[in-house]
Write a protein that holds these residues in place. Structure first.
Motif, PDB file in Angstrom:
ATOM      1  N   PRO A  13     -11.269 131.180 129.386  1.00 47.51           N
ATOM      2  CA  PRO A  13     -11.626 132.489 129.945  1.00 47.51           C
ATOM      3  C   PRO A  13     -12.637 132.370 131.072  1.00 47.51           C
ATOM      4  O   PRO A  13     -13.383 131.407 131.170  1.00 47.51           O
ATOM      5  CB  PRO A  13     -12.247 133.205 128.740  1.00 47.51           C
ATOM      6  N   ASP A  14     -12.647 133.367 131.917  1.00 46.44           N
ATOM      7  CA  ASP A  14     -13.694 133.483 132.922  1.00 46.44           C
ATOM      8  C   ASP A  14     -14.967 133.975 132.238  1.00 46.44           C
ATOM      9  O   ASP A  14     -14.927 134.877 131.395  1.00 46.44           O
ATOM     10  CB  ASP A  14     -13.275 134.473 134.009  1.00 46.44           C
ATOM     11  N   ILE A  15     -16.088 133.372 132.571  1.00 46.59           N
ATOM     12  CA  ILE A  15     -17.377 133.808 132.047  1.00 46.59           C
ATOM     13  C   ILE A  15     -18.017 134.746 133.069  1.00 46.59           C
ATOM     14  O   ILE A  15     -18.185 134.386 134.237  1.00 46.59           O
ATOM     15  CB  ILE A  15     -18.303 132.610 131.758  1.00 46.59           C
ATOM     16  N   LEU A  53     -20.610 133.421 122.912  1.00 46.59           N
ATOM     17  CA  LEU A  53     -20.172 134.784 122.632  1.00 46.59           C
ATOM     18  C   LEU A  53     -18.726 135.002 123.083  1.00 46.59           C
ATOM     19  O   LEU A  53     -17.961 135.723 122.420  1.00 46.59           O
ATOM     20  CB  LEU A  53     -21.105 135.785 123.319  1.00 46.59           C
ATOM     21  N   LYS A  54     -18.338 134.367 124.187  1.00 48.03           N
ATOM     22  CA  LYS A  54     -16.951 134.494 124.665  1.00 48.03           C
ATOM     23  C   LYS A  54     -15.991 133.821 123.702  1.00 48.03           C
ATOM     24  O   LYS A  54     -14.880 134.325 123.454  1.00 48.03           O
ATOM     25  CB  LYS A  54     -16.820 133.894 126.063  1.00 48.03           C
ATOM     26  N   TYR A  87     -34.004 136.164 119.889  1.00 44.08           N
ATOM     27  CA  TYR A  87     -33.013 136.837 120.731  1.00 44.08           C
ATOM     28  C   TYR A  87     -31.663 136.132 120.662  1.00 44.08           C
ATOM     29  O   TYR A  87     -30.623 136.760 120.410  1.00 44.08           O
ATOM     30  CB  TYR A  87     -33.497 136.889 122.181  1.00 44.08           C
ATOM     31  N   VAL A  88     -31.657 134.825 120.873  1.00 44.97           N
ATOM     32  CA  VAL A  88     -30.403 134.063 120.848  1.00 44.97           C
ATOM     33  C   VAL A  88     -29.779 134.120 119.456  1.00 44.97           C
ATOM     34  O   VAL A  88     -28.574 134.350 119.304  1.00 44.97           O
ATOM     35  CB  VAL A  88     -30.651 132.611 121.294  1.00 44.97           C
ATOM     36  N   ALA A 105     -24.594 138.207 115.128  1.00 41.56           N
ATOM     37  CA  ALA A 105     -23.770 139.403 115.271  1.00 41.56           C
ATOM     38  C   ALA A 105     -22.340 139.052 115.671  1.00 41.56           C
ATOM     39  O   ALA A 105     -21.402 139.787 115.348  1.00 41.56           O
ATOM     40  CB  ALA A 105     -24.390 140.345 116.303  1.00 41.56           C
ATOM     41  N   ALA A 106     -22.172 137.911 116.339  1.00 40.85           N
ATOM     42  CA  ALA A 106     -20.846 137.480 116.779  1.00 40.85           C
ATOM     43  C   ALA A 106     -20.093 136.683 115.722  1.00 40.85           C
ATOM     44  O   ALA A 106     -18.921 136.350 115.921  1.00 40.85           O
ATOM     45  CB  ALA A 106     -20.975 136.640 118.055  1.00 40.85           C
ATOM     46  N   GLY A 107     -20.737 136.347 114.606  1.00 44.87           N
ATOM     47  CA  GLY A 107     -20.051 135.663 113.519  1.00 44.87           C
ATOM     48  C   GLY A 107     -20.342 134.188 113.374  1.00 44.87           C
ATOM     49  O   GLY A 107     -19.665 133.486 112.621  1.00 44.87           O
ATOM     50  N   TYR A 108     -21.357 133.701 114.070  1.00 46.80           N
ATOM     51  CA  TYR A 108     -21.714 132.286 113.962  1.00 46.80           C
ATOM     52  C   TYR A 108     -22.519 131.999 112.700  1.00 46.80           C
ATOM     53  O   TYR A 108     -23.260 132.853 112.202  1.00 46.80           O
ATOM     54  CB  TYR A 108     -22.541 131.854 115.181  1.00 46.80           C
ATOM     55  N   THR A 109     -22.374 130.774 112.222  1.00 53.13           N
ATOM     56  CA  THR A 109     -23.274 130.237 111.211  1.00 53.13           C
ATOM     57  C   THR A 109     -24.475 129.675 111.960  1.00 53.13           C
ATOM     58  O   THR A 109     -24.350 128.710 112.714  1.00 53.13           O
ATOM     59  CB  THR A 109     -22.585 129.128 110.407  1.00 53.13           C
TER      60      THR A 109
END
Length: 329
Positions: free
Chosen positions: A42-44, A152-153, A80-81, A87-91
């Motif tokens: 994808p384009d970032i 996040l992408k 922040y990170v 929220a994006a589903g990472y461990t």
């Protein structure tokens, strides 16, 4: 990136981390032309990367003007990170650096996308700390924000994974690569062997910078070079950064490494200026380790091309071949 001084890791053979920094035309357009490549990476959106940089700059402003590893500015950067990744589903794991780090240094932040073959890990890292003299937005908010937006992408597009992807934001790099060294030392031999390549991003938006790749002719570097070659950038080896950033911690344990960088205090040559634009004889980043390293010290073109190259590399290395040519869902 830490100041020019070689790091010695106790009990390890010295391994030279060749990694070259270069130069970007500061007046170039922010949008990169689409590369003619095979994968559907994808384009970032560079505006999203810049939004993360704006937040990191604000965090520094609220905390004495810096994000040094031992200060609240660093801890707020971690929060922040971490919040965006969770929220994006990472461990996501905060790893306290219990040996080798500066007293009071904040934690490493490790985020793993929990899909793909766990025996094949591709790791992408950047140091999240800065120096006490300024907010550290190019050094190294640029690498940290780039990785955050790529992560996040990945979560947004959710492609089928052939390998595991892990991201690391390192503490205490400016004091001696301490956070990344602690992380690699904390791994078992089997865990180190599972990391097929580590990619480092340190100062990827230098205003008079350029297109340089760590270990440019290595197997690990191949997708990174392919992306920038597709833009006719003619990247060079990163020599200024050799042994001065967190890739060295991994390399010292025999893990293949590469990465992008755009330059620190070294000066652009006339040949590089002719090839990439910018000012010959001037530093790649005149605000290196100083108070003017703010959001105004960012080359949006270089930042965009670096971010897209990181995404291309991740997709090339870790996304399932069956997912490469389909539209992201």
């Amino acid at each position: 990136m830490r100041a020019a001084r070689r790091t010695t890791l106790t009990g390890l053979a010295l391994v030279t981390a060749a990694a070259g920094l270069a130069a970007l035309p500061p007046d170039a357009e922010a949008a990169s032309p689409a590369p003619t490549l095979t994968t559907a990476a994808p384009d970032i959106d560079v505006a999203r990367v810049q939004a993360h940089l704006t937040e990191l700059n604000a965090i520094a402003s609220r905390n004495g003007g810096n994000r040094r590893s031992t200060g609240q500015g660093y801890r707020d950067s971690v929060a922040y990170v971490k919040g965006r990744l969770q929220a994006a589903g990472y461990t996501v794991t905060e790893q306290a650096c219990t040996s080798g780090c500066t007293r009071g240094a904040g934690p490493n932040l490790i985020a793993e996308w929990p899909y793909g073959d766990a025996s094949k890990v591709y790791m992408f890292g950047a140091h999240l700390d800065g120096v006490s003299a300024g907010p550290g937005i190019n050094d190294n908010g640029s690498g940290s924000a780039t990785l955050l937006e790529v992560a996040l992408k990945l979560a947004e597009t959710r492609p089928s994974m052939a390998a595991r992807v892990r991201f690391g934001w390192w503490t205490d790099e400016e004091q001696g690569l301490n956070g990344s060294d602690f992380y690699v030392r904390s791994l078992t031999s089997a865990q180190r062997s599972a990391i097929k390549a580590y990619y480092n991003f340190d100062m990827v938006a230098s205003p008079n910078g350029g297109y340089f790749i760590n270990h440019i002719n290595s197997t690990a570097a191949a997708p990174m070079k392919a992306y920038w070659d597709s833009l006719s950038l003619r990247p060079e080896e990163n020599t200024e950064g050799a042994g001065r950033s967190d890739d060295y911690s991994f390399e010292a344990y025999g893990i293949p490494t590469s990465g992008y960088a755009m330059g620190a205090s070294a000066r652009k040559t006339s040949t590089q200026a002719a090839k990439w634009g910018g000012t010959a004889g001037a530093a790649y980043d005149r605000c290196y380790h100083s108070s003017c390293d703010t959001t105004t010290n960012i080359n949006a073109t270089g930042l965009n091309r670096s971010a897209d190259g990181v995404a291309y590399t991740l997709w090339q290395q870790a996304v399932s071949a069956t997912a490469l040519n389909r539209a992201p869902r």
